[in-house]
Design a protein around this motif. Structure first.
Motif, short mmCIF file in Angstrom:
data_model
loop_
_atom_site.label_atom_id
_atom_site.label_comp_id
_atom_site.label_asym_id
_atom_site.label_seq_id
_atom_site.Cartn_x
_atom_site.Cartn_y
_atom_site.Cartn_z
N TYR A 1 10.39 -0.35 -11.64
CA TYR A 1 11.56 0.33 -11.08
C TYR A 1 11.31 0.85 -9.67
CZ TYR A 1 12.75 -0.01 -15.99
OH TYR A 1 12.97 -0.50 -17.24
N GLY A 2 10.10 1.34 -9.43
CA GLY A 2 9.76 1.83 -8.08
C GLY A 2 9.82 0.72 -7.06
N HIS A 3 9.43 -0.51 -7.47
CA HIS A 3 9.46 -1.65 -6.55
C HIS A 3 10.90 -1.98 -6.15
CE1 HIS A 3 5.26 -3.27 -7.92
NE2 HIS A 3 5.20 -2.14 -7.26
N GLU A 4 11.80 -1.90 -7.13
CA GLU A 4 13.23 -2.16 -6.84
C GLU A 4 13.72 -1.20 -5.76
OE1 GLU A 4 15.24 -4.44 -8.05
OE2 GLU A 4 13.95 -5.28 -9.63
N GLU A 5 13.35 0.09 -5.92
CA GLU A 5 13.82 1.11 -4.95
C GLU A 5 13.14 0.95 -3.60
OE1 GLU A 5 14.60 5.17 -6.50
OE2 GLU A 5 13.62 4.44 -8.32
N LEU A 6 11.82 0.66 -3.62
CA LEU A 6 11.11 0.50 -2.34
C LEU A 6 11.65 -0.69 -1.55
CD1 LEU A 6 7.30 1.11 -3.14
CD2 LEU A 6 8.79 2.53 -1.73
N ALA A 7 11.99 -1.76 -2.26
CA ALA A 7 12.48 -2.97 -1.57
C ALA A 7 13.76 -2.68 -0.80
CB ALA A 7 12.72 -4.08 -2.59
N ALA A 8 14.51 -1.66 -1.25
CA ALA A 8 15.79 -1.34 -0.60
C ALA A 8 15.65 -0.32 0.53
CB ALA A 8 16.77 -0.81 -1.65
N CYS A 9 14.45 0.24 0.74
CA CYS A 9 14.26 1.32 1.73
C CYS A 9 14.43 0.81 3.16
CB CYS A 9 12.88 1.95 1.57
SG CYS A 9 12.71 2.91 0.07
N GLU A 10 15.09 1.64 3.96
CA GLU A 10 15.34 1.27 5.37
C GLU A 10 14.56 2.13 6.35
OE1 GLU A 10 17.06 -1.28 6.28
OE2 GLU A 10 17.84 -1.82 4.31
N ASP A 11 14.02 3.26 5.89
CA ASP A 11 13.21 4.10 6.79
C ASP A 11 12.19 4.89 5.97
OD1 ASP A 11 14.39 6.53 5.82
OD2 ASP A 11 16.12 6.17 7.13
N ILE A 12 11.29 5.58 6.67
CA ILE A 12 10.18 6.28 6.03
C ILE A 12 10.65 7.40 5.10
CG2 ILE A 12 9.87 7.67 8.13
CD1 ILE A 12 6.97 6.81 5.84
N LEU B 1 -0.03 10.22 9.30
CA LEU B 1 -1.03 10.87 8.45
C LEU B 1 -1.07 10.31 7.04
CD1 LEU B 1 -0.43 14.58 9.54
CD2 LEU B 1 -2.33 13.12 10.20
N LEU B 2 -0.18 9.34 6.77
CA LEU B 2 -0.07 8.81 5.41
C LEU B 2 -1.36 8.12 4.97
CD1 LEU B 2 1.74 8.42 2.96
CD2 LEU B 2 2.61 6.33 4.00
N ASP B 3 -1.96 7.33 5.89
CA ASP B 3 -3.21 6.62 5.55
C ASP B 3 -4.29 7.60 5.11
OD1 ASP B 3 -2.28 4.12 5.90
OD2 ASP B 3 -3.09 3.83 7.92
N LYS B 4 -4.43 8.69 5.89
CA LYS B 4 -5.48 9.66 5.55
C LYS B 4 -5.18 10.31 4.19
CE LYS B 4 -8.18 13.60 6.99
NZ LYS B 4 -8.33 14.80 7.81
N ALA B 5 -3.92 10.63 3.93
CA ALA B 5 -3.55 11.26 2.66
C ALA B 5 -3.86 10.32 1.49
CB ALA B 5 -2.07 11.62 2.66
N PHE B 6 -3.60 9.02 1.67
CA PHE B 6 -3.92 8.04 0.63
C PHE B 6 -5.43 7.91 0.43
CE2 PHE B 6 0.39 5.85 0.65
CZ PHE B 6 0.59 6.01 -0.71
N VAL C 1 3.60 0.62 -0.78
CA VAL C 1 4.14 1.58 0.20
C VAL C 1 3.88 1.07 1.62
CG1 VAL C 1 3.89 3.91 1.13
CG2 VAL C 1 3.93 3.56 -1.34
N ASN C 2 2.65 0.60 1.89
CA ASN C 2 2.32 0.13 3.24
C ASN C 2 3.14 -1.09 3.64
OD1 ASN C 2 0.48 2.13 3.78
ND2 ASN C 2 -1.28 0.98 3.02
N ILE C 3 3.33 -2.02 2.68
CA ILE C 3 4.14 -3.22 2.96
C ILE C 3 5.57 -2.79 3.32
CG2 ILE C 3 5.26 -5.22 1.87
CD1 ILE C 3 2.56 -5.57 0.28
N THR C 4 6.09 -1.83 2.54
CA THR C 4 7.47 -1.36 2.79
C THR C 4 7.60 -0.76 4.18
OG1 THR C 4 7.64 -0.86 0.43
CG2 THR C 4 9.33 0.07 1.87
N ILE C 5 6.66 0.15 4.53
CA ILE C 5 6.74 0.84 5.82
C ILE C 5 6.55 -0.15 6.97
CG2 ILE C 5 5.57 2.53 7.30
CD1 ILE C 5 5.05 4.17 4.72
N LEU D 1 3.03 15.52 4.30
CA LEU D 1 3.64 14.94 5.51
C LEU D 1 4.95 15.63 5.82
CD1 LEU D 1 3.25 11.16 4.59
CD2 LEU D 1 1.57 12.63 5.68
N SER D 2 5.23 15.80 7.10
CA SER D 2 6.57 16.30 7.44
C SER D 2 7.50 15.10 7.54
CB SER D 2 6.53 17.08 8.76
OG SER D 2 5.90 16.33 9.76
N TYR D 3 8.81 15.34 7.56
CA TYR D 3 9.77 14.23 7.50
C TYR D 3 9.66 13.32 8.72
CZ TYR D 3 11.90 15.71 3.21
OH TYR D 3 12.08 15.98 1.87
N GLY D 4 9.80 12.01 8.45
CA GLY D 4 9.76 11.03 9.53
C GLY D 4 8.36 10.73 10.04
#
Length: 351
Positions: free
Chosen positions: A250-261, A288-293, A221-225, A281-284
């Protein structure tokens, strides 16, 4: 072997498991954190910590204190505990404990190489390195101009040598290459550690598979973001994801295609264990993602202590202690900079 660990585990590792559970009881509680958050100065923090397990490490420090001193002394306690456990350990626990430090070795290599690239003093950089990730030839990292030299001159004699096979190129080191190197090394390290734990079998394999899978998914997730908006292609991104975990494949395939958070969020919400993290988290919003993880990780690490006769408690304790040091650093920085209103923003309660 699963279910029969109780018969033989204590012969070699029973003493150390008792030791690590004793160490765990010395972790700071929610009451300690609440008291620390009320402190007005760093000397108040020192006074409170003197009444905890950190007492012997901080009591002789003169005023005025600095945040770095507090963090340094707390880390020294962790290092002493780790060395004590390593000295007492026999195979395969000693190898398991060594694996725990490889992540710090990778961070130290990247720190020295990045610092040298920006013409920082090597001695100053060595002081910033994590003591658990030190090795004999670390100071000579500064001479390397590219990955091939880095490997040939320095890393060939360290435990990181096998992980370098995937990222040896003759390209000159720059910020982008170094970050790709860090993630490639981490990927190889996590996969190797995962294989080692699976080979151990029993409760260790079950608990460590869960903890390492979570770590692999968090890194994906962090690499993608972090790669959104960079020149990293979809294929390059996929090469940096570990080949195990809940998101694999399968999740990796989808993450690799992501363009935004928000696209990342949509992918992660398909996986029930991660729904609760992203629902906070609220949208966008990714700050706070690091703390949630971290909060989710702490919950999983604490659960590993509920089961006996496995090595996962050693990994869990080291990670919980590192989280505690991060908490103390944040509280100390907030107090030192007079930002008391933000003191609860990044503190992750452990118990």
């Amino acid at each position: 072997m699963y279910g029969f660990e109780a018969m033989t585990f204590n012969v070699h590792s029973g003493y150390l498991e008792a030791i690590v559970r004793g160490y765990r009881s010395g972790l700071l509680t929610a009451a300690d954190y609440n008291n620390l958050c009320q402190c007005e100065t760093l000397d108040d923090i020192k006074m409170h910590l003197t009444a905890t397990e950190y007492g012997p490490y901080l009591q002789n420090e003169p005023s005025p204190l600095h945040t770095t001193t507090i963090v340094e002394k707390c880390t020294l306690k962790l290092v002493d505990e780790y060395k004590h456990m390593l000295c007492q350990a026999t195979e395969p626990l000693s190898t398991f404990l060594e694996y725990i430090t490889y992540g710090h070795m990778i961070d130290n290599v990247v720190l020295i190489v990045t610092g040298t690239l920006h013409e920082r003093d090597v001695q100053e950089l060595l002081e910033k390195c994590h003591p658990l990730g030190m090795f004999d030839s670390i100071a000579t990292l500064a001479v390397a101009q590219n990955m091939r030299e880095l490997y040939r001159l320095v890393l060939v004699d360290t435990p990181l040598a096998p992980y370098f096979s995937e990222c040896i190129t003759s390209e000159d080191l720059d910020d982008m290459n170094i970050e790709i190197m860090r993630n490639t090394l981490y990927k190889a390290y996590l996969e190797d550690f995962y294989r080692f734990c699976r080979k151990l079998g029993g409760a260790t394999a079950e608990i460590m598979s869960d903890l390492l899978s979570f770590e692999a998914d968090r890194r994906a997730v962090n690499i993608t973001i972090n790669s959104i908006g960079t020149e990293l292609t979809r294929e390059d991104r996929k090469k940096l994801y570990s080949s195990f975990g809940l998101l694999y494949p399968y999740g990796h395939e989808e993450l690799a295609a992501c363009e935004d958070i928000d696209q990342v969020r949509a992918v992660m919400e398909k996986y029930p264990p991660y729904q609760s993290i992203f629902s906070k988290l609220s949208y966008g919003e990714s700050q706070l993602l690091d703390k949630a993880f971290y909060e989710e990780e702490v919950k999983r690490l604490c659960l590993s202590f509920e089961q006996q006769f496995h090595f996962g408690v050693f990994f869990a304790y080291m990670r919980l202690k590192e989280q505690e040091i991060r908490n103390l650093m944040w509280i100390s920085e907030c107090v030192a900079q007079n930002q008391k209103s933000r003191v609860h923003d990044s503190v992750v309660f452990i118990f």
